[in-house]
Structures are given as structure tokens and as C-alpha cells.
Write a protein that holds these residues in place. Structure first.
Motif, short mmCIF file in Angstrom:
data_model
loop_
_atom_site.label_atom_id
_atom_site.label_comp_id
_atom_site.label_asym_id
_atom_site.label_seq_id
_atom_site.Cartn_x
_atom_site.Cartn_y
_atom_site.Cartn_z
N MET A 98 0.84 -1.20 0.00
CA MET A 98 0.00 0.00 0.00
C MET A 98 0.88 1.26 0.00
SD MET A 98 -2.94 1.49 -0.03
CE MET A 98 -4.15 0.21 0.32
N ILE A 99 0.43 2.26 -0.71
CA ILE A 99 1.05 3.58 -0.67
C ILE A 99 0.19 4.46 0.23
CG2 ILE A 99 1.87 5.55 -2.02
CD1 ILE A 99 3.25 2.95 -2.78
N TYR A 100 0.73 4.90 1.35
CA TYR A 100 -0.06 5.64 2.32
C TYR A 100 0.03 7.15 2.10
CZ TYR A 100 -0.39 1.20 4.77
OH TYR A 100 -0.64 -0.11 5.09
N THR A 101 -1.07 7.83 2.39
CA THR A 101 -1.14 9.28 2.24
C THR A 101 0.00 9.97 2.96
OG1 THR A 101 -3.55 9.15 2.02
CG2 THR A 101 -2.62 11.29 2.62
N THR A 102 0.27 9.54 4.19
CA THR A 102 1.29 10.20 5.00
C THR A 102 2.71 9.90 4.51
OG1 THR A 102 1.12 8.36 6.58
CG2 THR A 102 -0.13 10.37 7.08
N GLN A 103 2.90 8.90 3.64
CA GLN A 103 4.21 8.66 3.04
C GLN A 103 4.56 9.74 2.03
OE1 GLN A 103 3.16 4.25 2.11
NE2 GLN A 103 5.36 4.43 1.84
N LEU A 104 3.54 10.35 1.44
CA LEU A 104 3.76 11.29 0.35
C LEU A 104 3.65 12.75 0.77
CD1 LEU A 104 1.65 9.54 -2.45
CD2 LEU A 104 4.14 9.61 -2.28
N PHE A 105 2.77 13.03 1.72
CA PHE A 105 2.37 14.42 1.97
C PHE A 105 2.47 14.81 3.44
CE2 PHE A 105 -0.73 12.81 -1.34
CZ PHE A 105 -0.03 13.30 -2.42
N ASP A 106 2.95 16.04 3.67
CA ASP A 106 2.81 16.70 4.96
C ASP A 106 1.50 17.45 4.92
OD1 ASP A 106 2.82 18.32 7.19
OD2 ASP A 106 4.88 19.02 6.92
N LEU A 107 0.49 16.92 5.57
CA LEU A 107 -0.87 17.44 5.44
C LEU A 107 -1.03 18.83 6.05
CD1 LEU A 107 -2.98 14.22 6.12
CD2 LEU A 107 -2.07 15.11 3.96
N ALA A 108 -0.05 19.29 6.80
CA ALA A 108 -0.12 20.64 7.35
C ALA A 108 -0.09 21.70 6.26
CB ALA A 108 1.03 20.87 8.33
N HIS A 109 0.30 21.31 5.05
CA HIS A 109 0.48 22.28 3.97
C HIS A 109 -0.67 22.25 2.97
CE1 HIS A 109 4.45 23.54 5.22
NE2 HIS A 109 4.82 22.28 5.33
N SER A 110 -1.88 22.00 3.43
CA SER A 110 -3.03 22.04 2.52
C SER A 110 -4.32 22.29 3.28
CB SER A 110 -3.16 20.72 1.75
OG SER A 110 -4.30 20.75 0.92
N ILE A 111 -5.17 23.11 2.67
CA ILE A 111 -6.51 23.33 3.21
C ILE A 111 -7.35 22.06 3.10
CG2 ILE A 111 -7.57 24.10 1.04
CD1 ILE A 111 -8.97 26.31 2.62
N ALA A 112 -6.86 21.09 2.32
CA ALA A 112 -7.56 19.82 2.16
C ALA A 112 -7.18 18.79 3.22
CB ALA A 112 -7.29 19.25 0.77
N ARG A 113 -6.44 19.20 4.23
CA ARG A 113 -6.00 18.25 5.25
C ARG A 113 -7.15 17.43 5.84
NH1 ARG A 113 -1.97 19.49 10.39
NH2 ARG A 113 -2.05 17.38 11.29
N PRO A 114 -8.27 18.04 6.26
CA PRO A 114 -9.35 17.23 6.83
C PRO A 114 -9.89 16.17 5.88
CG PRO A 114 -9.66 19.54 7.36
CD PRO A 114 -8.57 19.49 6.33
N LEU A 115 -9.85 16.45 4.58
CA LEU A 115 -10.28 15.45 3.60
C LEU A 115 -9.27 14.32 3.52
CD1 LEU A 115 -12.00 14.41 1.21
CD2 LEU A 115 -10.64 15.92 -0.27
N LEU A 116 -8.01 14.64 3.35
CA LEU A 116 -6.99 13.62 3.13
C LEU A 116 -6.77 12.75 4.36
CD1 LEU A 116 -4.53 15.87 1.13
CD2 LEU A 116 -5.87 13.97 0.22
N GLU A 117 -7.03 13.30 5.54
CA GLU A 117 -6.87 12.51 6.76
C GLU A 117 -7.87 11.36 6.84
OE1 GLU A 117 -5.02 15.61 10.07
OE2 GLU A 117 -7.20 15.57 9.76
#
Length: 222
Positions: free
Chosen positions: A1-20
Motif C-alpha cells: 500500500m502507498i499511504y497518504t502520509t508517506q507522500l504528503f505533509d498534510l499541514a500544507h493544505s486546506i484539504a488536510r481534513p479530507l486527506l486525513e
């Protein structure tokens, strides 16, 4: 599996609540439109204008008069959308991001400080913090046989999606005139050489060279 947190620091997007909400980042693609419509009406009117239905643009953003902006759309603070850019809808453009001349966006998330500055197509894709695509680089989001898209990692990952372009990790660099085939993943801090045809997964801190050879970056150098 490729996990969201492997690719992105979610602190840098207004879409954080979606991606989490999702382990695999491509699972968020089907929800971008609904998420924009969910949070758009609650954005601070002191910070965001609401110039047309389902479109919210930060007052500090720079929008060329020739740009075509269709909703649902959020353009965050300090972003720049240049001459003849075409947003087809369901797009989130992050803080200080650049959407350039004749670039087309469709159903995508651009994290903060992303640059897609020249003749790019970004469809059904997510580009991480400070990711950059060279002139003419595109995300191909539909297979020629129209079958569902598979991520070719160590094992094949069935996505169940007919439309899925690419996931670019934070600070990924894609060279000019490259094609990211459907379901491509480029890891954090990786580089794709110009005129490449990428298929599958480029691990983080790697270089995708001419002919598809992948090597590790050493001390951040080629």
C-alpha cells in the motif's frame, strides 16, 4: 500500500481534513468536489471572495483576467493563476501555488507552493507541498483501454478508479515534456528527468532517469 502520509505533509493544505480520512491518497479523488462545497461556504469572507457560484478565491490571490475558473474551486491565499489557465472544476489551489500559462486543472488538489507553471495538464491528481512540473509535463488520467487503473508497486494495487492521474509527493520535481501515466506515484524529494514516460512508483529520494532507470539520490544531488 502507498499511504497518504508517506507522500504528503498534510499541514500544507486546506484539504488536510479530507486527506486525513483516507489511507491511500487516491481514495480522496472522488470526494474533492463534495469537500469544496462543504467547506467553501464557511471560509472567512474577510479572506476569501465568492465571485461566482461554488468559487472561492482568496483576496490576496493574483488572477489573470484571461483565466477561466469553473467551480467547485478554492484558490488559497497568495496563489497565482496566470494567462489563459483553465480550471474545469473540482480543484483546490494551495497557498502561494502557481497555475501557469495554458495549464488545465480538473479534479485535483495542489498543496501549498506547488508550481504547474507552463502548458501542464493536471487531472484526477494530487500534488504535494512544493511539487513542481516542468513545461509540458502532464498527468495522463485514463487508460487507453478504459479499464480501471492499477498502481504498479511491489504488488499490483487495484484502485477501482477509471480516472486517476498521478500522486506527486512533497518537493517532487517532474521534468519538461514528461508524461505521468495513469496511477503513477512519485515519492517525496524525487526527480523525474525531462521527456520521461513514468509508469508505476518512483520511490522517495530517487531519480527517474532516461530509459526508466531509477537510482537513489545521494545527499540531495543527482
Amino acid at each position: 500500500m502507498i499511504y497518504t502520509t508517506q507522500l504528503f505533509d498534510l499541514a500544507h493544505s486546506i484539504a488536510r481534513p479530507l486527506l486525513e480520512r483516507f489511507e491511500a491518497p487516491w481514495e480522496a479523488l472522488a470526494c474533492i468536489k463534495a469537500y469544496i462545497l462543504e467547506i467553501g461556504p464557511g471560509l472567512d469572507p474577510e479572506t476569501f471572495d465568492h465571485p461566482s457560484e461554488d468559487v472561492w478565491i482568496a483576496k490576496s490571490a493574483k488572477i489573470a483576467p484571461t483565466a477561466c475558473l469553473n467551480g467547485p474551486l478554492i484558490v488559497d491565499e497568495g496563489a497565482e493563476i496566470r494567462h489563459c489557465a483553465f480550471v474545469r472544476g473540482s480543484a483546490i489551489v494551495g497557498k502561494n501555488a502557481v497555475v501557469g500559462n495554458s495549464t488545465e486543472l480538473k479534479n485535483c488538489i495542489l498543496f501549498d507552493a506547488v508550481q504547474v507553471p507552463h502548458f501542464n495538464y493536471v487531472g484526477d491528481s494530487i500534488l504535494g507541498y512544493k511539487a513542481h512540473t516542468g513545461a509540458g509535463a502532464i498527468t495522463s488520467n485514463v487508460r487507453s483501454d478504459k479499464k480501471n487503473i492499477v498502481v504498479h508497486a511491489d504488488s499490483e494495487i487495484e484502485t477501482g478508479l477509471r480516472k486517476f492521474g498521478a500522486m506527486l509527493g512533497d518537493r517532487a520535481e517532474v521534468g519538461c515534456n514528461s508524461v505521468l501515466n495513469p496511477g503513477s506515484i512519485v515519492g517525496r524529494d524525487s526527480i523525474v528527468y525531462p521527456c520521461s514516460c513514468v509508469r508505476g512508483v518512483v520511490p522517495e529520494n530517487s531519480i527517474f532517469k532516461t530509459g526508466g532507470k531509477i537510482v537513489k539520490r545521494e545527499n540531495g544531488r543527482d
